[in-house]
Write a protein that holds these residues in place. Structure first.
Motif, PDB file in Angstrom:
ATOM      1  N   LYS A 312       4.435  25.856 -15.088  1.00 54.07           N
ATOM      2  CA  LYS A 312       4.818  25.873 -16.506  1.00 54.07           C
ATOM      3  C   LYS A 312       3.648  26.239 -17.425  1.00 54.07           C
ATOM      4  O   LYS A 312       3.842  26.731 -18.517  1.00 54.07           O
ATOM      5  CB  LYS A 312       5.344  24.496 -16.918  1.00 54.07           C
ATOM      6  N   SER A 313       2.428  25.991 -16.925  1.00 58.37           N
ATOM      7  CA  SER A 313       1.264  26.193 -17.798  1.00 58.37           C
ATOM      8  C   SER A 313       1.090  27.667 -18.189  1.00 58.37           C
ATOM      9  O   SER A 313       0.370  27.978 -19.126  1.00 58.37           O
ATOM     10  CB  SER A 313       0.005  25.682 -17.102  1.00 58.37           C
ATOM     11  N   LYS A 314       1.774  28.563 -17.466  1.00 62.76           N
ATOM     12  CA  LYS A 314       1.610  29.992 -17.778  1.00 62.76           C
ATOM     13  C   LYS A 314       2.433  30.423 -18.996  1.00 62.76           C
ATOM     14  O   LYS A 314       2.307  31.538 -19.466  1.00 62.76           O
ATOM     15  CB  LYS A 314       2.069  30.824 -16.569  1.00 62.76           C
ATOM     16  N   TYR A 315       3.321  29.550 -19.464  1.00 63.34           N
ATOM     17  CA  TYR A 315       4.276  29.978 -20.495  1.00 63.34           C
ATOM     18  C   TYR A 315       4.266  29.036 -21.692  1.00 63.34           C
ATOM     19  O   TYR A 315       3.896  27.869 -21.588  1.00 63.34           O
ATOM     20  CB  TYR A 315       5.696  30.021 -19.907  1.00 63.34           C
ATOM     21  N   ALA A 316       4.753  29.571 -22.823  1.00 65.05           N
ATOM     22  CA  ALA A 316       4.868  28.747 -24.035  1.00 65.05           C
ATOM     23  C   ALA A 316       6.041  27.783 -23.881  1.00 65.05           C
ATOM     24  O   ALA A 316       7.070  28.127 -23.308  1.00 65.05           O
ATOM     25  CB  ALA A 316       5.112  29.651 -25.236  1.00 65.05           C
ATOM     26  N   SER A 317       5.869  26.570 -24.412  1.00 71.22           N
ATOM     27  CA  SER A 317       6.969  25.602 -24.331  1.00 71.22           C
ATOM     28  C   SER A 317       7.939  25.824 -25.478  1.00 71.22           C
ATOM     29  O   SER A 317       7.548  26.242 -26.559  1.00 71.22           O
ATOM     30  CB  SER A 317       6.481  24.176 -24.474  1.00 71.22           C
ATOM     31  N   GLY A 318       9.196  25.457 -25.198  1.00 69.00           N
ATOM     32  CA  GLY A 318      10.199  25.482 -26.258  1.00 69.00           C
ATOM     33  C   GLY A 318      10.365  24.075 -26.794  1.00 69.00           C
ATOM     34  O   GLY A 318       9.812  23.129 -26.247  1.00 69.00           O
ATOM     35  N   ARG A 319      11.120  23.939 -27.886  1.00 66.92           N
ATOM     36  CA  ARG A 319      11.454  22.605 -28.366  1.00 66.92           C
ATOM     37  C   ARG A 319      12.940  22.441 -28.168  1.00 66.92           C
ATOM     38  O   ARG A 319      13.665  23.409 -28.056  1.00 66.92           O
ATOM     39  CB  ARG A 319      11.153  22.507 -29.865  1.00 66.92           C
ATOM     40  N   GLY A 320      13.375  21.206 -28.142  1.00 62.00           N
ATOM     41  CA  GLY A 320      14.807  21.134 -27.931  1.00 62.00           C
ATOM     42  C   GLY A 320      15.416  19.778 -28.032  1.00 62.00           C
ATOM     43  O   GLY A 320      14.787  18.806 -28.416  1.00 62.00           O
ATOM     44  N   ASN A 321      16.680  19.753 -27.659  1.00 65.85           N
ATOM     45  CA  ASN A 321      17.506  18.572 -27.728  1.00 65.85           C
ATOM     46  C   ASN A 321      17.085  17.577 -26.653  1.00 65.85           C
ATOM     47  O   ASN A 321      17.587  17.613 -25.549  1.00 65.85           O
ATOM     48  CB  ASN A 321      18.966  18.994 -27.541  1.00 65.85           C
ATOM     49  N   ILE A 322      16.165  16.696 -26.974  1.00 61.05           N
ATOM     50  CA  ILE A 322      15.624  15.664 -26.088  1.00 61.05           C
ATOM     51  C   ILE A 322      14.808  16.274 -24.956  1.00 61.05           C
ATOM     52  O   ILE A 322      13.638  15.975 -24.796  1.00 61.05           O
ATOM     53  CB  ILE A 322      16.725  14.735 -25.531  1.00 61.05           C
ATOM     54  N   LEU A 323      15.426  17.173 -24.185  1.00 62.17           N
ATOM     55  CA  LEU A 323      14.692  17.822 -23.097  1.00 62.17           C
ATOM     56  C   LEU A 323      14.105  19.136 -23.632  1.00 62.17           C
ATOM     57  O   LEU A 323      14.777  19.853 -24.362  1.00 62.17           O
ATOM     58  CB  LEU A 323      15.652  18.119 -21.940  1.00 62.17           C
ATOM     59  N   GLY A 324      12.892  19.433 -23.270  1.00 64.64           N
ATOM     60  CA  GLY A 324      12.210  20.585 -23.846  1.00 64.64           C
ATOM     61  C   GLY A 324      12.380  21.887 -23.100  1.00 64.64           C
ATOM     62  O   GLY A 324      13.222  22.712 -23.409  1.00 64.64           O
ATOM     63  N   GLY A 325      11.572  22.123 -22.061  1.00 68.73           N
ATOM     64  CA  GLY A 325      11.632  23.374 -21.312  1.00 68.73           C
ATOM     65  C   GLY A 325      10.711  24.426 -21.899  1.00 68.73           C
ATOM     66  O   GLY A 325       9.925  24.154 -22.803  1.00 68.73           O
ATOM     67  N   LEU A 326      10.841  25.635 -21.363  1.00 66.44           N
ATOM     68  CA  LEU A 326       9.974  26.732 -21.804  1.00 66.44           C
ATOM     69  C   LEU A 326      10.721  27.614 -22.797  1.00 66.44           C
ATOM     70  O   LEU A 326      11.948  27.602 -22.853  1.00 66.44           O
ATOM     71  CB  LEU A 326       9.559  27.564 -20.590  1.00 66.44           C
ATOM     72  N   SER A 327       9.934  28.388 -23.534  1.00 63.42           N
ATOM     73  CA  SER A 327      10.536  29.265 -24.523  1.00 63.42           C
ATOM     74  C   SER A 327      11.134  30.487 -23.817  1.00 63.42           C
ATOM     75  O   SER A 327      10.454  31.163 -23.050  1.00 63.42           O
ATOM     76  CB  SER A 327       9.435  29.654 -25.496  1.00 63.42           C
ATOM     77  N   ASN A 328      12.398  30.746 -24.051  1.00 63.21           N
ATOM     78  CA  ASN A 328      13.089  31.867 -23.390  1.00 63.21           C
ATOM     79  C   ASN A 328      13.024  33.091 -24.300  1.00 63.21           C
ATOM     80  O   ASN A 328      13.563  33.074 -25.409  1.00 63.21           O
ATOM     81  CB  ASN A 328      14.549  31.458 -23.148  1.00 63.21           C
ATOM     82  N   PRO A 329      12.348  34.163 -23.855  1.00 63.44           N
ATOM     83  CA  PRO A 329      12.145  35.314 -24.742  1.00 63.44           C
ATOM     84  C   PRO A 329      13.433  36.030 -25.139  1.00 63.44           C
ATOM     85  O   PRO A 329      13.434  36.845 -26.058  1.00 63.44           O
ATOM     86  CB  PRO A 329      11.255  36.245 -23.900  1.00 63.44           C
ATOM     87  N   PHE A 330      14.531  35.731 -24.466  1.00 65.15           N
ATOM     88  CA  PHE A 330      15.793  36.415 -24.781  1.00 65.15           C
ATOM     89  C   PHE A 330      16.619  35.680 -25.837  1.00 65.15           C
ATOM     90  O   PHE A 330      17.670  36.154 -26.230  1.00 65.15           O
ATOM     91  CB  PHE A 330      16.637  36.583 -23.511  1.00 65.15           C
TER      92      PHE A 330
END
Ligand code: BGP
Length: 469
Positions: A312-330
């Motif tokens: 995960k460290s290779k990518y920007a994180s997203g923000r979200g509804n309780i659970l975060g995840g990575l930012s999806n460029p699409f």
């Protein structure tokens, strides 16, 4: 013949703690929400503080008749709300319920039936009585099962001729992220082990089966659903390691619906538990309860998908509804950074249905956005929320696709159909409604209601049974 079934339940959803206000009126006890001035993601305080907008909510407690009339004007077939547990049992462990609390929901359900609107009731929507959090540490404690059963029995008996559709725990999977808000666990998250959290979840799962059993005994026509926070996971790349990471994320989320629907812990959980030192303490009868009393349908909230990667460290994180995840460029994101993904809803519907073959109910979906109240063409105040119409249009178009794919869907309730106080941040400015409520983050505003442009759009969608999206 249109695509949506004739009896499709169109409507909207709210939760007691985000709308009712009247936090200490008619014998209500405090709930965990009354001490979360910065919302479910924030820290809790010793006692309620005046800056907590949830203490007044949108004064639904006193204005529900006006609000239900507006829902009826939109043609709602169903209205999802929750019962505030601490209105019924102010501390949670009393022997007798609070009659004034019970009466309030009697009146509310009567009002809905006046317009032919079916109530869909969540038993526990992030509003555990505060006393249970302080004295029992919430769902970590197995005694919660019996206390919840007593509460459920009380409301099932009382409303057995008024409510047919029930949900047990709102977003049951969120205890892992929000132990206090979701599980009434008043121990700082950093001090909780995975063992603590999964054991608390086990207690909720057993309680959910127990009250599903009870519900069917009290009224065989009751339909009981579980409610999960749904989030399809995408791999960041086609690297098999990323694909596996997404699969593993989904499995950990499926755990909750797998147990609710299939009645047993899935095999993949064994390895995860072993690797994390988790040993669920089963008591006699737990396994049988889970196995013998699965839910009748599966309901879920859907706001966004999530993107996962092995590294995960290779990518920007997203923000979200309780659970975060990575930012999806699409994907584009809302003002609050939640990534908007209508196709993800079609995927979720297909994946759940392939997995379980039971009816599905979308009980939360919507766009939290900043709205501006303006004078409309006819001189009345309104919000020109084309962005919200666009969001709902695109999501409902994917629901339609899923129905064409063969998925059985009972209904759709748009989240926060009337502006309400945000769960995660306790802001009023994060608005989801089709109806604007004149109240602001600083507590100002006269609470007047105004129909937004989306109000009229949704009314036409319902009138055409989803043909005119
Ligand atoms: C879900 C909760 C709701 C609701 C919604 C939107 O997780 O079940 O209670 O509020 O999210 O979240 P928020 O209000 O934080 O924008």
């Amino acid at each position: 013949m249109g695509v949506f079934p004739e009896n499709f339940l169109w409507g909207g959803a709210l939760a007691a703690n985000q709308v009712e206000g009247a936090y200490n009126v008619d014998g209500k006890g405090l709930s965990v929400q009354d001490v979360l001035p910065n919302g479910g993601l924030g820290a809790w305080t010793e006692s309620p503080t005046p800056d907590n907008l949830k203490l007044d909510g949108i004064d639904f407690y006193h204005r529900y008749k006006e609000d239900i009339a507006l829902m009826a004007e939109m043609g709602f077939k169903v209205f999802r709300t929750s019962i505030s547990w601490s209105r019924i049992f102010p501390n949670g462990d009393e022997e007798t319920p609070n009659e004034a609390g019970l009466q309030f929901y009697d009146d509310l359900f009567d009002e809905l039936h006046k317009y032919g609107i079916e109530p869909l009731v969540t038993l526990s929507h992030y509003e555990t009585p505060l006393y249970l959090a302080r004295q029992y540490h919430g769902w970590i404690n197995r005694d919660m099962i019996g206390l919840f059963e007593k509460y459920a029995r009380t409301v099932f008996e009382r409303y057995k001729h008024k409510v047919r559709y029930w949900l047990t725990f709102n977003e049951v999977n969120s205890v892992l992220e929000l132990p206090f808000t979701s599980g009434g666990i008043d121990i700082p998250k950093e001090q909780l082990t995975k063992q603590d959290l999964y054991q608390a979840i086990h207690h909720e799962l057993v309680a959910s089966s127990l009250v599903t059993k009870l519900a069917h005994e009290i009224n065989p026509d009751f339909k009981v659903g579980c409610m999960v926070l749904a989030m399809p996971a995408y791999p960041m790349t086609s690297d098999p390691k990323d694909v596996l990471a997404a699969h593993q994320f989904e499995n950990l989320n499926y755990l909750f619906s797998d147990i609710h629907v299939r009645g047993e812990y899935p095999k993949y959980a064994n390895r995860f538990f072993k690797e994390h030192g988790i040993e669920i303490q089963f008591e006699e009868g737990d396994a049988e309860l889970l196995k013998n009393y699965p839910v009748d349908f599966l309901s879920f909230s859907y706001y966004m998908s999530i993107t996962e990667a092995f590294d995960k460290s290779k990518y920007a994180s997203g923000r979200g509804n309780i659970l975060g995840g990575l930012s999806n460029p699409f994907l584009e994101a809302s003002d609050w950074g939640w990534q908007i993904d209508p196709i993800g809803l079609r995927l979720v519907l297909n994946r759940y249905y392939d997995r379980y073959q039971i009816p599905l109910f979308i009980v939360e979906n919507g766009l939290g956005a900043k709205d501006e109240l303006v004078v409309g063409a006819d001189g009345t105040m309104t919000v020109l929320d084309d962005y919200r119409i666009d969001y709902m249009h695109k999501h409902l178009a994917q629901v339609k696709e899923a129905i064409l794919d063969g998925v059985e869907i009972m209904g759709y309730t748009s989240w926060g159909c009337i502006d309400c106080v945000s769960m995660s941040t306790a802001e009023m400015s994060k608005r989801y409604g089709l109806i604007y409520v004149n109240r602001h983050d600083d507590g100002s505003g006269d609470l007047e209601r105004y129909r937004k442009k989306s109000f009229f759009w949704y009314r036409d969608v319902i009138a055409s049974n989803g043909e005119n999206l």
